[in-house]
Design an enzyme around this catalytic site. Structure first.
Site, PDB file in Angstrom:
ATOM      1  N   SER A 125       0.838  -1.206   0.000  1.00  0.00           N
ATOM      2  CA  SER A 125       0.000   0.000   0.000  1.00  0.00           C
ATOM      3  C   SER A 125       0.867   1.249   0.000  1.00  0.00           C
ATOM      4  CB  SER A 125      -0.865  -0.022   1.268  1.00  0.00           C
ATOM      5  OG  SER A 125      -1.442   1.226   1.489  1.00  0.00           O
ATOM      6  N   TYR A 150      -1.874  -1.629  11.052  1.00  0.00           N
ATOM      7  CA  TYR A 150      -2.143  -2.081   9.682  1.00  0.00           C
ATOM      8  C   TYR A 150      -1.008  -1.648   8.750  1.00  0.00           C
ATOM      9  CZ  TYR A 150      -3.848  -2.099   4.901  1.00  0.00           C
ATOM     10  OH  TYR A 150      -3.938  -2.297   3.534  1.00  0.00           O
ATOM     11  N   LYS A 154       2.152  -3.810   6.434  1.00  0.00           N
ATOM     12  CA  LYS A 154       2.553  -3.718   5.024  1.00  0.00           C
ATOM     13  C   LYS A 154       4.060  -3.479   4.932  1.00  0.00           C
ATOM     14  CE  LYS A 154      -1.436  -4.612   3.409  1.00  0.00           C
ATOM     15  NZ  LYS A 154      -1.644  -5.969   2.907  1.00  0.00           N
TER      16      LYS A 154
HETATM   17  N1  LIG Z   1      -8.818  -1.756  -0.675  1.00  0.00           N
HETATM   18  C1  LIG Z   1      -7.861  -0.887  -0.436  1.00  0.00           C
HETATM   19  O1  LIG Z   1      -8.094   0.314  -0.345  1.00  0.00           O
HETATM   20  C2  LIG Z   1      -6.411  -1.362  -0.307  1.00  0.00           C
HETATM   21  C3  LIG Z   1      -5.368  -0.424  -0.419  1.00  0.00           C
HETATM   22  C4  LIG Z   1      -4.057  -0.868  -0.266  1.00  0.00           C
HETATM   23  C5  LIG Z   1      -3.789  -2.215  -0.032  1.00  0.00           C
HETATM   24  N2  LIG Z   1      -4.827  -3.092   0.087  1.00  0.00           N
HETATM   25  C6  LIG Z   1      -4.528  -4.502   0.367  1.00  0.00           C
HETATM   26  O2  LIG Z   1      -5.034  -5.292  -0.694  1.00  0.00           O
HETATM   27  C7  LIG Z   1      -5.457  -6.558  -0.204  1.00  0.00           C
HETATM   28  C8  LIG Z   1      -6.881  -6.835  -0.651  1.00  0.00           C
HETATM   29  O3  LIG Z   1      -7.713  -5.787  -0.196  1.00  0.00           O
HETATM   30  P1  LIG Z   1      -9.275  -5.778  -0.479  1.00  0.00           P
HETATM   31  O4  LIG Z   1      -9.712  -4.364  -0.462  1.00  0.00           O
HETATM   32  O5  LIG Z   1      -9.580  -6.621  -1.639  1.00  0.00           O
HETATM   33  O6  LIG Z   1      -9.783  -6.451   0.880  1.00  0.00           O
HETATM   34  P2  LIG Z   1     -10.973  -7.491   1.133  1.00  0.00           P
HETATM   35  O7  LIG Z   1     -11.204  -7.526   2.590  1.00  0.00           O
HETATM   36  O8  LIG Z   1     -12.117  -7.200   0.233  1.00  0.00           O
HETATM   37  O9  LIG Z   1     -10.318  -8.879   0.657  1.00  0.00           O
HETATM   38  C9  LIG Z   1      -9.485  -9.642   1.494  1.00  0.00           C
HETATM   39  C10 LIG Z   1      -9.991 -11.068   1.454  1.00  0.00           C
HETATM   40  O10 LIG Z   1      -9.134 -11.879   2.264  1.00  0.00           O
HETATM   41  C11 LIG Z   1      -9.919 -12.758   3.037  1.00  0.00           C
HETATM   42  N3  LIG Z   1      -9.129 -13.087   4.233  1.00  0.00           N
HETATM   43  C12 LIG Z   1      -8.748 -12.264   5.236  1.00  0.00           C
HETATM   44  N4  LIG Z   1      -8.043 -12.955   6.171  1.00  0.00           N
HETATM   45  C13 LIG Z   1      -7.950 -14.230   5.714  1.00  0.00           C
HETATM   46  C14 LIG Z   1      -7.344 -15.417   6.233  1.00  0.00           C
HETATM   47  N5  LIG Z   1      -6.726 -15.436   7.407  1.00  0.00           N
HETATM   48  N6  LIG Z   1      -7.457 -16.555   5.514  1.00  0.00           N
HETATM   49  C15 LIG Z   1      -8.102 -16.574   4.314  1.00  0.00           C
HETATM   50  N7  LIG Z   1      -8.701 -15.482   3.794  1.00  0.00           N
HETATM   51  C16 LIG Z   1      -8.626 -14.330   4.496  1.00  0.00           C
HETATM   52  C17 LIG Z   1     -11.222 -12.001   3.322  1.00  0.00           C
HETATM   53  O11 LIG Z   1     -12.310 -12.851   3.596  1.00  0.00           O
HETATM   54  C18 LIG Z   1     -11.410 -11.235   2.016  1.00  0.00           C
HETATM   55  O12 LIG Z   1     -12.181 -11.965   1.097  1.00  0.00           O
HETATM   56  C19 LIG Z   1      -5.255  -6.519   1.301  1.00  0.00           C
HETATM   57  O13 LIG Z   1      -4.006  -7.103   1.604  1.00  0.00           O
HETATM   58  C20 LIG Z   1      -5.228  -5.038   1.613  1.00  0.00           C
HETATM   59  O14 LIG Z   1      -4.481  -4.752   2.761  1.00  0.00           O
HETATM   60  C21 LIG Z   1      -6.134  -2.700  -0.063  1.00  0.00           C
END
Ligand SMILES: NC(=O)c1ccc[n+]([C@@H]2O[C@H](COP(=O)([O-])OP(=O)(O)OC[C@H]3O[C@@H](n4cnc5c(N)ncnc54)[C@H](O)[C@@H]3O)[C@@H](O)[C@H]2O)c1
Length: 338
Positions: A125, A150, A154
């Site tokens: 991120s 959080y 990262k």
């Molecule tokens: N959405 C944003 O704004 C953003 C920005 C920067 C980075 N990210 C990173 O991108 C990644 C995806 O983000 P997203 O927005 O799609 O999030 P999201 O919560 O929609 O997707 C994450 C998925 O991982 C699953 N999950 C969580 N813990 C788990 C575990 N222990 N075992 C198996 N599955 C598990 C959840 O059920 C979910 O389906 C994350 O690592 C997040 O930190 C997101």
């Protein structure tokens, strides 16, 4: 080519599964459904005509991760999305975040280190940059002290991967630093489904537009920006998803210049909160109920990406405009609430 997508039923993961399947990859998803639903699979099938393999596994269970790799010896690449992502919650429950975001990463890397060859893509991120000194932000901008557990996961995640790649030459990895993902697939079959109060601006806007929330609070209009509100780099989730496919192909085709690389994924254009609201009003034809409230602690003034490295090395460029991304978010919100 068989690819494991962890968190593949989540927001960014599901869109990436679609792009992978569109390019002919065989996908197996691991998700524990902690922040998603199995129904997302139907959306993926509706778009691609193909059902990916799905295993409901909590990656915190080390023995299940080991067992998965024993059963799927032909997995050549892993895109690791699964993580907890709510900044505020991470302050309240730091150990949950360290366990879910760091523990799971370690288990996966341990398994991949046993293979003759493995490719790994990590969801990082722009939060690692904190308030960067110079805009737009390049990949070599210093990583600042994390503002939250959080954010720290990262930074630590990147360090763990980098340290591992130094001693495991068969492992090739790319960390992708996302700016602000938004929007939904144009088919409206998949999109962002926040559980509870949305943590991000765009779903809060679309939910307010639908009448699910009374009012949007805009935190501060006295920042040193064009209209006083904070600036972020909003990127359409489909553009983001496509970058993951290119990053994986770069590793599969051995085009990477080091066995650990980092790329920014953004549009290169900053938008203020008020510009995002205007975009919503334009594409929806609705007035948004919002009010300006005092600044919120921990918010940085501005962050937008220098995307040259991704443009030149990955051959990737964000294509959608803010209005296009906003329209997809609004279409999705209306479909979900219909
Ligand atoms: N959405 C944003 O704004 C953003 C920005 C920067 C980075 N990210 C990173 O991108 C990644 C995806 O983000 P997203 O927005 O799609 O999030 P999201 O919560 O929609 O997707 C994450 C998925 O991982 C699953 N999950 C969580 N813990 C788990 C575990 N222990 N075992 C198996 N599955 C598990 C959840 O059920 C979910 O389906 C994350 O690592 C997040 O930190 C997101």
């Amino acid at each position: 080519m068989k690819v494991l997508v962890t968190g593949g039923l989540g927001f960014i993961g599901s869109h990436t599964v679609v792009e992978l399947q569109n390019k002919g990859f065989e996908v197996v998803i691991i998700d524990d459904l902690s922040n998603s639903s199995e129904k997302v699979l139907d959306g993926i099938v509706a778009i691609t005509g193909k059902k990916p393999l799905f295993e409901k596994i909590d990656l915190k269970e080390k023995s299940k991760v080991e067992d998965f790799f024993k059963r799927h010896t032909d997995v050549q690449g892993v895109i690791h999305f699964a993580a907890s992502k709510a900044v505020g919650e991470s302050v309240e429950k730091p150990l949950l975040y360290y366990e879910n975001n760091i523990g799971t990463l370690v288990y996966l890397l341990k398994e991949l280190s046993k293979k003759d060859k493995a490719s790994f893509i990590f969801s990082s991120s722009c939060t690692v940059y904190g308030q960067a000194d110079k805009m737009p932000i390049t990949e070599d901008a210093p990583v600042k002290t994390a503002e939250s557990p959080y954010g720290n996961t990262k930074q630590m995640g990147e360090e763990i991967i980098s340290d591992t790649c130094k001693v495991v030459p068969s492992l090739n990895a790319i960390a992708l630093r996302y700016f602000n993902p938004m929007g939904a697939h144009p088919s409206t079959e998949i999109g962002e489904l926040p559980i509870g109060v949305p943590q991000n601006l765009v779903p809060f806007i679309t939910q307010t537009g639908m009448g699910l929330r009374d009012q949007l609070s805009v935190f501060g209009d006295d920042y040193p920006t064009s209209d006083g509100t904070c600036v972020r780099d909003y990127i359409h989730v489909v553009d983001l998803a496509k970058a993951h496919v290119l990053a994986l192909q770069r590793l599969f085709e051995a085009k990477n210049k080091a066995n650990y690389e980092v790329f920014n994924l953004g549009t290169g254009k900053g938008s203020t909160v008020l510009e995002v609201i205007k975009s919503f009003e334009k594409v929806s034809g609705k007035k948004l109920n919002y009010k300006i409230v005092p600044r919120r602690s921990g918010d940085i003034t501005e962050a937008y990406a220098n995307t040259e490295k991704a443009n030149n090395e990955l051959g990737w460029k964000a294509e959608s405009t803010l209005d296009e991304a906003m329209k997809s978010a609004w279409d999705w919100e209306q479909k979900v609430r219909a």
